[in-house]
Motif scaffolding. Structure first.
Motif, PDB file in Angstrom:
ATOM      1  N   ARG A 198      98.624  21.182 -51.159  1.00 13.90           N
ATOM      2  CA  ARG A 198      98.122  19.860 -51.538  1.00 13.90           C
ATOM      3  C   ARG A 198      98.929  18.779 -50.820  1.00 13.90           C
ATOM      4  O   ARG A 198      99.811  18.159 -51.398  1.00 13.90           O
ATOM      5  CB  ARG A 198      98.230  19.694 -53.061  1.00 13.90           C
ATOM      6  CG  ARG A 198      97.419  18.531 -53.607  1.00 13.90           C
ATOM      7  CD  ARG A 198      97.378  18.575 -55.121  1.00 13.90           C
ATOM      8  NE  ARG A 198      98.701  18.358 -55.714  1.00 13.90           N
ATOM      9  CZ  ARG A 198      99.156  17.178 -56.135  1.00 13.90           C
ATOM     10  NH1 ARG A 198      98.396  16.108 -56.035  1.00 13.90           N
ATOM     11  NH2 ARG A 198     100.358  17.060 -56.650  1.00 13.90           N
ATOM     12  N   PRO A 199      98.636  18.585 -49.527  1.00 12.62           N
ATOM     13  CA  PRO A 199      99.376  17.558 -48.794  1.00 12.62           C
ATOM     14  C   PRO A 199      99.044  16.178 -49.354  1.00 12.62           C
ATOM     15  O   PRO A 199      97.891  15.910 -49.677  1.00 12.62           O
ATOM     16  CB  PRO A 199      98.861  17.705 -47.362  1.00 12.62           C
ATOM     17  CG  PRO A 199      97.549  18.392 -47.484  1.00 12.62           C
ATOM     18  CD  PRO A 199      97.615  19.248 -48.703  1.00 12.62           C
ATOM     19  N   LEU A 200     100.027  15.316 -49.498  1.00 10.71           N
ATOM     20  CA  LEU A 200      99.775  13.999 -50.081  1.00 10.71           C
ATOM     21  C   LEU A 200      99.650  12.908 -49.027  1.00 10.71           C
ATOM     22  O   LEU A 200      98.746  12.090 -49.076  1.00 10.71           O
ATOM     23  CB  LEU A 200     100.893  13.631 -51.072  1.00 10.71           C
ATOM     24  CG  LEU A 200     101.008  14.514 -52.324  1.00 10.71           C
ATOM     25  CD1 LEU A 200     102.162  14.037 -53.200  1.00 10.71           C
ATOM     26  CD2 LEU A 200      99.710  14.493 -53.128  1.00 10.71           C
ATOM     27  N   HIS A 201     100.567  12.885 -48.081  1.00 16.28           N
ATOM     28  CA  HIS A 201     100.534  11.820 -47.076  1.00 16.28           C
ATOM     29  C   HIS A 201      99.338  12.028 -46.132  1.00 16.28           C
ATOM     30  O   HIS A 201      99.059  13.156 -45.717  1.00 16.28           O
ATOM     31  CB  HIS A 201     101.838  11.833 -46.278  1.00 16.28           C
ATOM     32  CG  HIS A 201     102.043  10.567 -45.509  1.00 16.28           C
ATOM     33  ND1 HIS A 201     101.373  10.305 -44.332  1.00 16.28           N
ATOM     34  CD2 HIS A 201     102.821   9.490 -45.751  1.00 16.28           C
ATOM     35  CE1 HIS A 201     101.742   9.109 -43.893  1.00 16.28           C
ATOM     36  NE2 HIS A 201     102.620   8.595 -44.734  1.00 16.28           N
ATOM     37  N   PRO A 202      98.630  10.936 -45.783  1.00 12.43           N
ATOM     38  CA  PRO A 202      97.469  11.082 -44.886  1.00 12.43           C
ATOM     39  C   PRO A 202      97.820  11.782 -43.564  1.00 12.43           C
ATOM     40  O   PRO A 202      96.989  12.506 -43.014  1.00 12.43           O
ATOM     41  CB  PRO A 202      97.044   9.631 -44.624  1.00 12.43           C
ATOM     42  CG  PRO A 202      97.563   8.855 -45.783  1.00 12.43           C
ATOM     43  CD  PRO A 202      98.807   9.554 -46.252  1.00 12.43           C
ATOM     44  N   TYR A 203      99.058  11.609 -43.103  1.00 13.82           N
ATOM     45  CA  TYR A 203      99.435  12.293 -41.859  1.00 13.82           C
ATOM     46  C   TYR A 203      99.576  13.796 -42.077  1.00 13.82           C
ATOM     47  O   TYR A 203      99.094  14.590 -41.267  1.00 13.82           O
ATOM     48  CB  TYR A 203     100.738  11.728 -41.278  1.00 13.82           C
ATOM     49  CG  TYR A 203     101.158  12.492 -40.047  1.00 13.82           C
ATOM     50  CD1 TYR A 203     100.350  12.522 -38.912  1.00 13.82           C
ATOM     51  CD2 TYR A 203     102.336  13.225 -40.026  1.00 13.82           C
ATOM     52  CE1 TYR A 203     100.701  13.249 -37.785  1.00 13.82           C
ATOM     53  CE2 TYR A 203     102.707  13.954 -38.910  1.00 13.82           C
ATOM     54  CZ  TYR A 203     101.883  13.966 -37.797  1.00 13.82           C
ATOM     55  OH  TYR A 203     102.238  14.704 -36.695  1.00 13.82           O
ATOM     56  N   THR A 204     100.190  14.184 -43.196  1.00 11.58           N
ATOM     57  CA  THR A 204     100.324  15.614 -43.491  1.00 11.58           C
ATOM     58  C   THR A 204      98.935  16.230 -43.643  1.00 11.58           C
ATOM     59  O   THR A 204      98.675  17.341 -43.186  1.00 11.58           O
ATOM     60  CB  THR A 204     101.137  15.839 -44.792  1.00 11.58           C
ATOM     61  OG1 THR A 204     102.242  14.958 -44.812  1.00 11.58           O
ATOM     62  CG2 THR A 204     101.624  17.263 -44.885  1.00 11.58           C
ATOM     63  N   GLN A 205      98.022  15.480 -44.281  1.00 13.67           N
ATOM     64  CA  GLN A 205      96.656  15.978 -44.460  1.00 13.67           C
ATOM     65  C   GLN A 205      95.997  16.229 -43.102  1.00 13.67           C
ATOM     66  O   GLN A 205      95.367  17.257 -42.884  1.00 13.67           O
ATOM     67  CB  GLN A 205      95.835  14.983 -45.277  1.00 13.67           C
ATOM     68  CG  GLN A 205      96.263  14.966 -46.734  1.00 13.67           C
ATOM     69  CD  GLN A 205      95.667  13.816 -47.535  1.00 13.67           C
ATOM     70  OE1 GLN A 205      94.955  12.969 -46.992  1.00 13.67           O
ATOM     71  NE2 GLN A 205      95.976  13.785 -48.816  1.00 13.67           N
TER      72      GLN A 205
END
Ligand SMILES: Nc1ncnc2c1ncn2[C@@H]1O[C@H](COP(=O)(O)OP(=O)(O)OP(=O)(O)O)[C@@H](O)[C@H]1O
Ligand SMILES: [Mg+2]
Length: 325
Positions: free
Chosen positions: A246-253
């Protein structure tokens, strides 16, 4: 809970690059204010695109790069200021494994000499015989043969060379090892072997790792926690499985959505986020949040100030989407 073995506080590493005849000198903000800690025996994975500052961070930890600002504490001592005996001890305790097993070994030295050299420099053991014995032991630990001792690096495959590099790293019984993409230059078939070796060594010797890689899937298995970097900034830190699931930061996503999924059903359901625009230059990073120029959720606020790093459960995220103030 024990104390961290390594703590980085607001680390900045800027490089001045010479200008041309008509251009001014410029500053590359390779690392621009990152903070994290690593616990004893923990593996901390550091991921992000090429040029985001991963190696610079690792090189600052082993004191190859001088920090421009911020602090690095190893076992509670600020290593940016240590000298003399303390510095010598630090050079033993903290080692680095490099990405390129071809370039990092001296081609004119035999494998035995390469592995023995750190012990010679640091005067470990009284006799040469003792050092030789230790070299043989280390060869065995990394899965090479005793008769490899008299051979030269060019006689080995990439995977074997990386094993030689690992043996050399272990010669001084380090407590902390920075692994800078140690498997990226290797065949996929031998990547897993080297990862397993690093894990076994950690188990046996209780070493902490900072494990640098381009993509999350590579570090997920080996890391306890993961930090995601973008343009000199740390955007998210969390437990490895959590970040992956469950990536939170838009970049991690976005970073995760580019990882191919073997199962076609899940792959179809998963929305692929394609990052628009070019990666900005660390010479002239965007104002406010450095990711805002490519972020699908960016608002005006993101241009005005840098997002604070906030806690979401046991995750740290630097994004206004999660900032409740
Ligand atoms: N000695 C140096 N002088 C000037 N600029 C540098 C120096 N070392 C690194 N840089 C710059 O700093 C930025 C970060 O580099 P770094 O090597 O840390 O990236 P990285 O995340 O390790 O990338 P990669 O995944 O390609 O290894 C890059 O823009 C790089 O060009
Ligand atoms: Mg690098």
């Amino acid at each position: 809970m024990s104390d961290p073995i390594l703590t980085i506080e607001n680390l900045k590493v800027h490089f001045q690059i010479a200008g041309g005849l008509f251009t001014k000198k410029q500053i590359v903000k390779a690392v621009d204010g990152i903070s994290f800690s690593i616990m004893p025996k923990e593996t901390f994975g550091l991921v992000g695109e090429s040029g985001c500052g991963k190696s610079t961070t690792g090189r600052a930890i082993v004191k190859i790069n001088q920090p421009t600002d911020g602090k690095i504490f190893f076992e509670g001592r600020d290593i940016t200021k240590i000298k003399g005996a303390e510095l010598r001890q630090f050079r033993k305790d903290v080692q680095m494994i490099f990405q390129d097993p071809y370039a990092s070994l001296n081609p004119r030295m035999t494998v035995g000499e390469i592995i023995r050299e750190p012990m010679d420099i640091h005067n470990i053991f009284k006799t040469k015989q003792e050092r030789e014995n230790r070299v043989r032991e280390l060869l065995e630990i990394v899965g090479l043969k005793p008769d490899h001792i008299r051979r030269y690096p060019h006689e080995f495959s990439g995977g074997q060379r990386q094993r030689i590099g690992i043996a050399r790293t272990l010669a001084l019984n380090p407590k902390f090892v920075v692994c800078d993409e140690p498997i990226s230059a290797l065949d996929v078939s031998i990547q897993a072997q080297v990862i397993n070796l690093l894990e076994d060594i950690q188990e046996e010797m209780g070493i902490s790792y900072l494990f640098i890689a381009h993509d999350l899937s590579m570090v997920k298995h080996i890391s306890d926690r993961i930090g995601v970097m973008y343009l000199g900034n740390l955007v998210e830190v969390g437990e490895s499985d959590d970040v992956y699931r469950r990536p939170l930061h838009p970049y991690t996503q976005a970073l995760l959505s580019s990882v191919p999924i073997p199962d076609p059903k899940t792959a179809r359901e998963k929305k692929r986020i394609v990052l628009e625009g070019e990666l900005p230059s660390p010479i002239d990073p965007p104002s406010g949040c450095v990711f805002r120029t490519r972020c699908p959720s960016a608002t005006e606020k993101c241009a005005q100030s840098k997002p604070p790093t906030v806690k979401v459960g046991n995750r740290l995220v630097a994004c206004f989407l999660y900032d409740e103030n």
